[in-house]
Write an enzyme that holds these catalytic residues in place. Structure first.
Site, PDB file in Angstrom:
ATOM      1  N   LEU A  35      32.066  21.672 -43.554  1.00 22.63           N
ATOM      2  CA  LEU A  35      30.873  22.506 -43.738  1.00 22.63           C
ATOM      3  C   LEU A  35      31.044  23.534 -44.860  1.00 22.63           C
ATOM      4  CD1 LEU A  35      29.761  23.040 -39.995  1.00 22.63           C
ATOM      5  CD2 LEU A  35      29.055  21.255 -41.597  1.00 22.63           C
ATOM      6  N   SER A 126      31.983   9.225 -60.281  1.00 24.33           N
ATOM      7  CA  SER A 126      30.884   9.772 -61.081  1.00 24.33           C
ATOM      8  C   SER A 126      30.902   9.194 -62.484  1.00 24.33           C
ATOM      9  CB  SER A 126      31.064  11.294 -61.148  1.00 24.33           C
ATOM     10  OG  SER A 126      30.236  11.840 -62.143  1.00 24.33           O
ATOM     11  N   ALA A 127      29.726   9.131 -63.089  1.00 22.12           N
ATOM     12  CA  ALA A 127      29.618   8.711 -64.485  1.00 22.12           C
ATOM     13  C   ALA A 127      30.326   9.696 -65.402  1.00 22.12           C
ATOM     14  CB  ALA A 127      28.145   8.616 -64.866  1.00 22.12           C
ATOM     15  N   TYR A 150      36.903  18.720 -62.784  1.00 22.27           N
ATOM     16  CA  TYR A 150      36.152  17.964 -61.764  1.00 22.27           C
ATOM     17  C   TYR A 150      36.206  16.467 -62.089  1.00 22.27           C
ATOM     18  CZ  TYR A 150      32.122  15.602 -59.734  1.00 22.27           C
ATOM     19  OH  TYR A 150      31.320  14.679 -59.109  1.00 22.27           O
ATOM     20  N   LYS A 154      38.179  13.056 -60.225  1.00 24.94           N
ATOM     21  CA  LYS A 154      37.585  11.748 -59.869  1.00 24.94           C
ATOM     22  C   LYS A 154      38.385  10.626 -60.514  1.00 24.94           C
ATOM     23  CE  LYS A 154      34.232  13.217 -57.455  1.00 24.94           C
ATOM     24  NZ  LYS A 154      34.169  12.918 -56.038  1.00 24.94           N
ATOM     25  N   ASN A 200      22.423  22.042 -61.812  1.00 26.61           N
ATOM     26  CA  ASN A 200      21.842  20.751 -62.209  1.00 26.61           C
ATOM     27  C   ASN A 200      20.335  20.863 -62.405  1.00 26.61           C
ATOM     28  OD1 ASN A 200      24.264  19.583 -60.020  1.00 26.61           O
ATOM     29  ND2 ASN A 200      24.284  19.010 -62.165  1.00 26.61           N
ATOM     30  N   GLY A 295      29.631  20.822 -73.525  1.00 33.08           N
ATOM     31  CA  GLY A 295      30.086  19.633 -72.785  1.00 33.08           C
ATOM     32  C   GLY A 295      28.997  18.596 -72.542  1.00 33.08           C
TER      33      GLY A 295
END
Ligand code: NAD
Ligand code: UD1
Length: 338
Positions: A35, A126-127, A150, A154, A200, A295
Site C-alpha cells: 500500500l 516498460s518501453a 527507474y 526494469k 504524466n 529526457g
C-alpha cells in the site's frame, strides 16, 4: 486444477485492472501489496465490478518470510509482478531507493517462487528500456538503453529473468513492455490515483479538466512532429490487463523467456490528446507552452506485431474511449474525496 494467480502490486493502477481481468477469466486472485502507492479501498472497487473480493496480503515484497507465508497459504500457480516504484523523476534523485525496491523485491519474489515450485511469472516492464537512438516503431529487438535509474531497474530485472531462463528451463517468463497506459475501468470504479502533482500527461490533463490544476504545461512545441509536440502510444489499461491474461495463456505451453510490447501501434501527439479530452469534457483545456522536458524523446510508438501473432492480443479501445473512461474515473475519484 484451479488457476490461482498472485498479483504483486495488485492494489495499484495496472495490478487492479489485471486482477479484474483474471477474476473475470475464472482465476482465484491473491493481491500482495504494501500500500505504498495505493489504498485498500481498491478491493471494494474490484469487488463491485467482479462480485468477488480478491484475497489480500498486506505485505512488503522485500520481506522474504512474509512472502513465503503467502505462498504457503495459497495454492498459487502463476505470478503477475506489477509491484514497483515508477517515478522517473524520483529515481533520478534517489536511485538506490529504486534499485533496492524494484530489484530487491523481484529477487525475493523469485526465491519464494523457487521454494514454492511456481515457475510462471509475468513482469511489468516498460518501453522506457528502449534507446532513444532507435527509430519508431520499436519492435522487441530494438536497441535498449535506459537513461534513468527507474528504466535501468526494469532493464536489470529483464536481464535477471533472461539469465534465470538460461540457467533453468523450467521457468516460464513473460516480459511485458508497456507503452503509455491510460484510461480506467469503464465502470469508473477503479483507476489511477497519483499522489501529489502528476508527472504524466493524462493524469495531469484530467486534474486540469476537473479544475484541481489551473493549466496544462506542454513541454515543447518545437519537435520534428506534425504539430511540434511529442508523440506517444497511449494504450487503454483494460486492454493492457487483457494482455497479461494472453501472456499467461501463452506461457501454459511454453518455457523460456518471452518479450512483448503492449501498445496500440499508433501515435498521438500531446496536442491531439488535449483535443480528445476537450471533446469528452466539452470545454477547453487551458494550456501553457513550456521548454522541452529533459529526457523526452520526440516520437515513441510500438510495433505490436509480435503480441498480435504470438498472443493473439491486440488493443481494442480507441483514444476517445481512453479519455472518456479516464474522465469517468476522475469524476468518481474526485467526488469520493469531497
Ligand atoms: P502503481 O504505483 O499504481 O502500482 C504499483 C503497486 O505496487 C502499488 O500499489 C504499490 O503500493 C505496490 N508496491 C510498490 N513496491 C512494493 C513492495 N516493495 N511490496 C509490495 N507492494 C509494492 O503503478 P502502476 O502504474 O500500476 O504500475 C505497475 C507496474 O507497471 C510498475 O512496476 C511500473 O513500473 C510498471 N509500468 C507502469 C507504467 C505506467 O505508466 N503506469 C508504464 C510502464 C511500466
Ligand atoms: C514517462 C516516463 C517513462 C514511464 C512512463 C510511465 C519520462 C522521460 N518517461 O513516459 O519512463 O514508463 O512515463 O507512464 O519521464 N507532457 C506534457 N505535460 C505534462 C506531462 C507530460 O507536455 O504535464 C508530455 C511529455 O513531455 C511527453 C508526453 O507528454 O512528451 C507524455 O509524457 P508522460 O505521460 O510523462 O509519458 P512519457 O514521457 O512517455
Amino acid at each position: 486444477m484451479e488457476k490461482f494467480a498472485l498479483v504483486t502490486g495488485g492494489m495499484g493502477y495496472i495490478g487492479s485492472h489485471t486482477s479484474v481481468a483474471l477474476i473475470e477469466a475464472g482465476y482465484q486472485v491473491v493481491v500482495l501489496d504494501n500500500l505504498d502507492n495505493s489504498s485498500e479501498k481498491v478491493l471494494t472497487g474490484i469487488e463491485s465490478i467482479t462480485g468477488q473480493t480478491p484475497h489480500f496480503a498486506h505485505t512488503d515484497l522485500r520481506d522474504v518470510d512474509a512472502v513465503l507465508e503467502v505462498f504457503n497459504e495459497y495454492p498459487i500457480t502463476s505470478v503477475i509482478h506489477t509491484a514497483g516504484l515508477k517515478s522517473v523523476e524520483e529515481s533520478v534523485t534517489n536511485p538506490s531507493k529504486y534499485y533496492e525496491n524494484n530489484i530487491g523485491s523481484t529477487i525475493t519474489l523469485v526465491k519464494a517462487m523457487q521454494t514454492a515450485g511456481v515457475s510462471t511469472l509475468v513482469f511489468s516492464s516498460s518501453a522506457t528500456v528502449y534507446s532513444s537512438s532507435s527509430k519508431p516503431p520499436f519492435d522487441e529487438n530494438a536497441k535498449t538503453f535506459p537513461t534513468n535509474p527507474y528504466g535501468m531497474s526494469k532493464y536489470i530485472i529483464e536481464q535477471i529473468m533472461a539469465d534465470m531462463a538460461l540457467a533453468d528451463s523450467k521457468w516460464r517468463l513473460g516480459i511485458l513492455r508497456y507503452f503509455n497506459p491510460v484510461g480506467a475501468h469503464p465502470s469508473g470504479k477503479i483507476g489511477e490515483s497519483p499522489s501529489g502533482v502528476p508527472n504524466n500527461l493524462m493524469p495531469y490533463l484530467m486534474q486540469v479538466a476537473i479544475g484541481k490544476l489551473e493549466k496544462l504545461p506542454i513541454y515543447g512545441d518545437d519537435y520534428e512532429t506534425p504539430d511540434g509536440t511529442c508523440i506517444r502510444d497511449y494504450v487503454h489499461v483494460v486492454d493492457l490487463a487483457r494482455g497479461h491474461l494472453a501472456a499467461l495463456e501463452f506461457l501454459e505451453n511454453k518455457n523460456g523467456v518471452h518479450f512483448w510490447n503492449l501498445g496500440t501501434g499508433k501515435g498521438t501527439s500531446v496536442l491531439e490528446l488535449v483535443k480528445e479530452v476537450e471533446k469528452v469534457i466539452e470545454k477547453p483545456i487551458p494550456i501553457e507552452m513550456k521548454q522541452r522536458r529533459k529526457g523526452d524523446i520526440p516520437i515513441v510508438f510500438a510495433d505490436v506485431a509480435k503480441a498480435s501473432s504470438q498472443l493473439s492480443w491486440q488493443a481494442k479501445y480507441s483514444i476517445e474511449k481512453m479519455c472518456a473512461d479516464h474522465w469517468k474515473w476522475q469524476k468518481h475519484y474526485s467526488d469520493s474525496r469531497q
